[in-house]
Design a protein around this motif. Structure first.
Motif, PDB file in Angstrom:
ATOM      1  N   ALA A 123       2.220  10.485  -3.129  1.00  0.00           N
ATOM      2  CA  ALA A 123       2.284  11.869  -3.619  1.00  0.00           C
ATOM      3  C   ALA A 123       3.085  11.934  -4.911  1.00  0.00           C
ATOM      4  O   ALA A 123       2.694  12.605  -5.869  1.00  0.00           O
ATOM      5  N   ALA A 124       4.212  11.232  -4.937  1.00  0.00           N
ATOM      6  CA  ALA A 124       5.066  11.277  -6.122  1.00  0.00           C
ATOM      7  C   ALA A 124       4.360  10.681  -7.326  1.00  0.00           C
ATOM      8  O   ALA A 124       4.499  11.171  -8.452  1.00  0.00           O
ATOM      9  N   LEU A 125       3.607   9.613  -7.117  1.00  0.00           N
ATOM     10  CA  LEU A 125       2.958   8.929  -8.232  1.00  0.00           C
ATOM     11  C   LEU A 125       1.587   9.518  -8.554  1.00  0.00           C
ATOM     12  O   LEU A 125       0.945   9.104  -9.527  1.00  0.00           O
ATOM     13  N   GLY A 126       1.145  10.461  -7.756  1.00  0.00           N
ATOM     14  CA  GLY A 126      -0.167  11.046  -8.001  1.00  0.00           C
ATOM     15  C   GLY A 126      -1.305  10.110  -7.645  1.00  0.00           C
ATOM     16  O   GLY A 126      -2.349  10.123  -8.285  1.00  0.00           O
ATOM     17  N   PRO A 163      -3.222   7.935  -0.884  1.00  0.00           N
ATOM     18  CA  PRO A 163      -2.440   7.111   0.049  1.00  0.00           C
ATOM     19  C   PRO A 163      -3.105   5.757   0.233  1.00  0.00           C
ATOM     20  O   PRO A 163      -4.324   5.655   0.292  1.00  0.00           O
ATOM     21  N   GLY A 164      -2.281   4.720   0.275  1.00  0.00           N
ATOM     22  CA  GLY A 164      -2.805   3.383   0.475  1.00  0.00           C
ATOM     23  C   GLY A 164      -3.143   2.641  -0.803  1.00  0.00           C
ATOM     24  O   GLY A 164      -3.412   1.440  -0.766  1.00  0.00           O
ATOM     25  N   GLU A 165      -3.120   3.310  -1.919  1.00  0.00           N
ATOM     26  CA  GLU A 165      -3.384   2.611  -3.186  1.00  0.00           C
ATOM     27  C   GLU A 165      -2.252   1.618  -3.458  1.00  0.00           C
ATOM     28  O   GLU A 165      -1.119   1.818  -3.042  1.00  0.00           O
ATOM     29  N   PRO A 205       2.937   2.188 -10.069  1.00  0.00           N
ATOM     30  CA  PRO A 205       1.495   2.101  -9.808  1.00  0.00           C
ATOM     31  C   PRO A 205       0.948   0.766 -10.296  1.00  0.00           C
ATOM     32  O   PRO A 205       1.312   0.310 -11.388  1.00  0.00           O
ATOM     33  N   LEU A 206       0.066   0.181  -9.497  1.00  0.00           N
ATOM     34  CA  LEU A 206      -0.138  -1.241  -9.720  1.00  0.00           C
ATOM     35  C   LEU A 206      -1.129  -1.744 -10.753  1.00  0.00           C
ATOM     36  O   LEU A 206      -0.811  -2.680 -11.448  1.00  0.00           O
ATOM     37  N   PRO A 207      -2.212  -1.187 -10.936  1.00  0.00           N
ATOM     38  CA  PRO A 207      -2.998  -1.846 -11.997  1.00  0.00           C
ATOM     39  C   PRO A 207      -2.173  -1.891 -13.298  1.00  0.00           C
ATOM     40  O   PRO A 207      -2.211  -2.875 -14.027  1.00  0.00           O
ATOM     41  N   LEU A 208      -1.404  -0.823 -13.501  1.00  0.00           N
ATOM     42  CA  LEU A 208      -0.669  -0.662 -14.765  1.00  0.00           C
ATOM     43  C   LEU A 208       0.472  -1.656 -14.913  1.00  0.00           C
ATOM     44  O   LEU A 208       0.705  -2.200 -15.999  1.00  0.00           O
ATOM     45  N   PHE A 209       1.183  -1.927 -13.805  1.00  0.00           N
ATOM     46  CA  PHE A 209       2.383  -2.746 -13.911  1.00  0.00           C
ATOM     47  C   PHE A 209       2.148  -4.192 -13.467  1.00  0.00           C
ATOM     48  O   PHE A 209       3.101  -4.914 -13.182  1.00  0.00           O
ATOM     49  N   ALA A 225       0.870  -1.173   0.000  1.00  0.00           N
ATOM     50  CA  ALA A 225       0.000   0.000   0.000  1.00  0.00           C
ATOM     51  C   ALA A 225       0.906   1.222   0.000  1.00  0.00           C
ATOM     52  O   ALA A 225       1.826   1.314   0.807  1.00  0.00           O
ATOM     53  N   ALA A 226       0.672   2.155  -0.916  1.00  0.00           N
ATOM     54  CA  ALA A 226       1.571   3.296  -1.086  1.00  0.00           C
ATOM     55  C   ALA A 226       1.618   4.153   0.170  1.00  0.00           C
ATOM     56  O   ALA A 226       0.581   4.577   0.682  1.00  0.00           O
ATOM     57  N   LYS A 227       2.836   4.395   0.679  1.00  0.00           N
ATOM     58  CA  LYS A 227       2.991   5.341   1.777  1.00  0.00           C
ATOM     59  C   LYS A 227       2.829   6.752   1.222  1.00  0.00           C
ATOM     60  O   LYS A 227       2.821   6.968   0.016  1.00  0.00           O
TER      61      LYS A 227
END
Lengths: 249, 249
Positions: free
Chosen positions: A122-125, A128-130, A154-158, A115-117
DNA sequence: AAGTGGTCTAGACCACATC
DNA sequence: ATGTGGTCTAGACCACTTG
């Protein structure tokens, strides 16, 4: 065969030049994927006819997109969609080895979903938590560990990078071509932020340096053609190997 | 009044476009000082007539020189010779203080003539042992010492800076405007090389930091419009205050 | 109103790459 | 030989700045 002119009408607000509007329209067609990266777009004259403008005006639009890094014009051959950054030249910030002609090697130390800290999100746009994919990667020259990287995607994409059918050992030494082949993501530009610090204990262990050793830090945001951030990367290496040259104009 | 066309004949080698030849000719007139920095050059149509080319061709040449940083074009006003870099943005590499809106201060610690050592001579394009002016300079923000600089300038050219009538205390906080006013030297571009090291004992004393403290080093070569190097500068500052951002395209 | 740079056109011809 | 982008022209008109 009747010729259809679907792009003749370009919204042309006052205050914007026609070639700028044309460039925006062409860019939209590129970003939409109408012409895949590396492929040729139609000839100038053909595009000028399609949009109902003079050749010179279309040339102006194409030159603008070329300056902005979206197109690659080649005299006598055609105009091509820029394939994107291939080698992420992280090593241009460092000087390891002497006449080292041996290409840098890459090994993935860890691959996991998180889960994104806050900072990463913020960096990936993202919110939080995605979900993001986290990679830990060691880069070496001539068998010598040089750079340690943390990479968030970012996860759905990768998603394709999680496939167990493709072990990280087979990924090769460059990530950006992999992003293109397996995820259809092309890095168009990047922003690197440089600072100095000390190695954490774990980073020092991986780089075979004493804990607290001075290090250079490079934080990178990479963007695709549509302008969204598709990578956040944190790299550390021995500060004494750091060197960089900037031109001021 | 008969019109003289002294620049009509431009050497136009095959393999070079006419606008490139025109640009070179115009650049020569700029470098020669025919139009001083900051002044306006003749109108496009006038120049096109002088050189016997179409307006569009002259525009292409002017746009080229504008991209290269020699000219500044202003819609409705005219085309001006670029005045040169004013503030040498050394502080863009460092972040001192917080919301510090206080401008950086400068004080000259030493000013003396020297015989150029090998490194200095090489950077300035001089023979070893040729005379140079050496400055030692401390830059502060809000009274806090931040950067220590060693600056070498080729000497016949910068003689005016030795005048005892102008004590270094009156030099102000920016050097490049001073170079322009007192020596007629205008900095057109610069190249900065960044690396990492430890403070020498004397540098540490000046910056009020412990000896051996980690520091960022910036070495700069500055060039005038004719392309000759007119300054070699070595700057050190606290490594922890260093930060820099680069865009990759 | 006059002068400047910015945009757009329509056409000719050149230089390069490919078949 | 053909098709591509690169150069050059001549002219019209627009947009901005200044007196």
């Amino acid at each position: 065969m009747s010729t259809i002119l679907p792009f003749q009408a370009v919204t042309h607000e006052p205050g914007q030049s026609r070639y700028a509007a044309l460039a925006a329209a062409l860019k939209a067609r590129i970003v939409r994927g109408e012409w895949p990266p590396g492929s040729a777009i139609p000839a100038e004259q053909s595009l000028a006819d399609q949009h109902g403008v003079a050749l010179g005006t279309m040339r102006r639009a194409l030159e603008l997109l070329s300056e902005q890094g979206f197109l690659d014009r080649q005299h006598g051959r055609g105009t091509f969609v820029k394939p994107g950054l291939s080698g992420a030249p992280m090593f241009r910030f460092f000087r390891f080895g002497e006449g080292g002609d041996t290409p840098p090697q890459s090994s993935i130390l860890a691959r996991q979903t998180q889960a994104a800290k806050a900072e990463v999100a913020a960096a990936l746009g993202l919110g939080p938590g995605e979900p993001v994919l986290h990679l830990k990667r060691l880069r070496s020259v001539a068998g010598q560990a040089c750079l340690l990287e943390d990479i968030w995607l970012p996860l759905p994409l990768f998603e394709p990078l999680l496939s167990p059918e493709h072990p990280t050992a087979d990924w090769g030494d460059l990530l950006y071509p992999l992003f293109g082949q397996r995820c259809g993501v092309h890095v168009h530009r990047a922003v690197d932020s440089i600072s100095f610090g000390q190695l954490s204990a774990s980073a020092a262990r991986a780089l075979k340096l004493p804990a607290g050793h001075p290090c250079a830090r490079v934080s990178r945001q990479a963007f695709d053609m549509s302008g969204r951030c598709i990578e956040w990367r944190h790299t550390v290496g021995d500060a004494h190997a750091f060197h960089y040259t900037v031109s001021i104009v």
